[in-house]
Design an enzyme around this catalytic site. Sequence first.
Site: not given
Ligand code: BJW
Ligand code: ZN
Length: 243
Positions: A67, A106, A123, A152, A154, A192-193, A219, A235
């Site tokens: 991070y 993001n 997120h 912290c 604390c 977003t993927s 893609e 984008a």
């Molecule tokens: C371009 C480009 C250019 C490149 N122009 N394009 C099955 C079904 C449903 C859900 C699940 C499941 N199995 C597991 C789950 C749950 C899980 C999940 O979804 N997992 C899947 C991966 C299978 N989800 C969770 O756990 C979520 N929480 C949840 O479900 O809670 C339930 C709950 C309820 C009550 C109590 C307790 C729990 C939470 C998900 C959190 C995701 N966190 C992250 C990290 C955030 C912090 C950080 O930044 O460090 O979020 S992971 C990461 O992925 C980050 C992103 O926001 C997220 C999405 O990624 P994103 O943005 O799509 O990026 P990429 O890299 O994947 O794609 C980029 C795209 O851009 C590509 O396609 C490129 O081609 C393109 N690109 N350049 C245009 N110039």
């Molecule tokens: Zn604290």
Amino acid sequence: MGEILETLREALQQAKSVAVLTGAGISAESGIPTFRGPGGLWRNYSPQELATPEAFARDPRLVWEWYDWRRGLIAKAQANAGHLALAGLERQIAQVGGRFTLVTQNVDGLHDRAGSRNIRKLHGDIWLLRCVGCGREERNEQVPLTALPPRCTCGGLLRPGVVWFGEPLPLEEWGRAVQASRNAEIFLAIGTSAVVYPAAGLMEVAKEAGARLAVVNAEPTPFDADADWILTGRAGEILPRLL
Ligand code: BJW
Ligand code: ZN
């Protein structure tokens, strides 16, 4: 692509309600690595191995090093033409009394810096720190952090104020995002993927509620089959042409 772009531009000019979902791809042209695909690895770890509460519990210092590195890149980065175009689209739609919601996965804050106003952050925010002991939150923009892992007042460990796998999304932000998706005439998914849920599910919500769907991505995505417009490319090049 010219003609498809043209029809989307016209549709956006007439729309009274637009929702947008952005992902890491919109910040790629600002020099911030995406999560999946080439350039998504840090040292030998995939983001999927680091963005979890288990990884943090096991090795908080390692997770914080990742991070801290990203915070350094983000601090030096600037909003690009894609972020700026979305801020412009919001102003254009507001001028005719329409509704515009920018839902982002993001944590980099570049939409804020570009001037977008109605932002829903699903997120979290990489500049927020939260104590795992007492729950206190603080804003911290220091780059690099002086102590890793930070603590912290604390004595508890501070963690990044972001949402990791297996954690719930912030309720208010999620509620607003669902509402905006239900109300949208046009739903734009950008850089977003679309594999991480529940965020990706907003496209289904919008589509089921009757929205037309546009996908702007470098893609193919799992939602291309449902899309009314597919614009493949950067984008930062495509979005300015929609205004
Ligand atoms: C371009 C480009 C250019 C490149 N122009 N394009 C099955 C079904 C449903 C859900 C699940 C499941 N199995 C597991 C789950 C749950 C899980 C999940 O979804 N997992 C899947 C991966 C299978 N989800 C969770 O756990 C979520 N929480 C949840 O479900 O809670 C339930 C709950 C309820 C009550 C109590 C307790 C729990 C939470 C998900 C959190 C995701 N966190 C992250 C990290 C955030 C912090 C950080 O930044 O460090 O979020 S992971 C990461 O992925 C980050 C992103 O926001 C997220 C999405 O990624 P994103 O943005 O799509 O990026 P990429 O890299 O994947 O794609 C980029 C795209 O851009 C590509 O396609 C490129 O081609 C393109 N690109 N350049 C245009 N110039
Ligand atoms: Zn604290």
